[in-house]
Design a protein around this motif. Structure first.
Motif, mmCIF file in Angstrom:
data_model
loop_
_atom_site.group_PDB
_atom_site.id
_atom_site.type_symbol
_atom_site.label_atom_id
_atom_site.label_comp_id
_atom_site.label_asym_id
_atom_site.label_seq_id
_atom_site.Cartn_x
_atom_site.Cartn_y
_atom_site.Cartn_z
ATOM 1 N N CYS A 38 66.597 35.792 96.957
ATOM 2 C CA CYS A 38 67.176 37.133 96.793
ATOM 3 C C CYS A 38 66.165 38.209 97.184
ATOM 4 O O CYS A 38 66.517 39.178 97.872
ATOM 5 N N VAL A 56 70.771 44.490 94.723
ATOM 6 C CA VAL A 56 70.567 43.043 94.661
ATOM 7 C C VAL A 56 70.434 42.596 93.203
ATOM 8 O O VAL A 56 71.003 41.579 92.807
ATOM 9 N N ILE A 120 74.082 37.088 99.253
ATOM 10 C CA ILE A 120 73.388 38.356 99.002
ATOM 11 C C ILE A 120 73.307 39.174 100.294
ATOM 12 O O ILE A 120 73.577 40.375 100.303
#
Length: 151
Positions: A38, A56, A120
């Motif tokens: 991520c 995020v 993501i």
């Protein structure tokens, strides 16, 4: 089909696959590797602006697959990886890819880490070249062929 629709559809498909494997994704290695992924995606262009970091972090907190882990723990790990990348992107990237590599021993977890990166990256509808590049690099780190994920 427009590129935007394909990206959105791909991210939704990856998320569905992850949700189907949720009960198998409970190891510390998966947790660490997915938070590193991520951070890599968030910093793919070499910087992480506060809104991107926040976005995020929100995606991590609301991702059903990551519910196996305490949200505060995920947040702390994500932030630590982001800090490494913002302090010195190239050196930080080496460290963060070492975290990604923790999932290498279990192919299902390794694939899930890549899928999280794609989810993501595609969440804003634009899985750009920089994001694709870091996810591709993570594939190599995890001994997975990038073409398996259309990278």
């Amino acid at each position: 089909m427009a590129l935007w629709d394909r990206i959105k559809e791909s991210a939704q498909s990856m998320q569905a696959q992850l949700e189907a494997k949720k009960n198998d994704l409970k190891s510390g290695a998966f947790r660490d590797a997915s938070m590193a992924m991520c951070a890599l995606v968030a910093a793919a262009d070499g910087t992480i602006d506060p809104s991107e970091r926040s976005k995020v972090a929100q995606l991590i907190a609301t991702n059903e697959v990551l519910e196996n882990f305490p949200a505060e723990d995920l947040q702390r790990r994500f932030e630590a990886n982001c800090d490494r990348l913002t302090a010195d992107f190239d050196f930080g990237k080496v460290s963060v890819l070492q975290e990604v590599a923790k999932a290498r021993k279990k192919p299902a977890e390794a694939r899930a880490v890549i899928q999280i990166g794609i989810v993501i990256g595609g969440a804003d509808g634009d899985f750009d070249k920089d994001e694709q590049s870091v996810v591709r690099e993570a594939c190599y780190t995890l001994d997975l062929p990038p073409h398996e994920f259309d990278l």
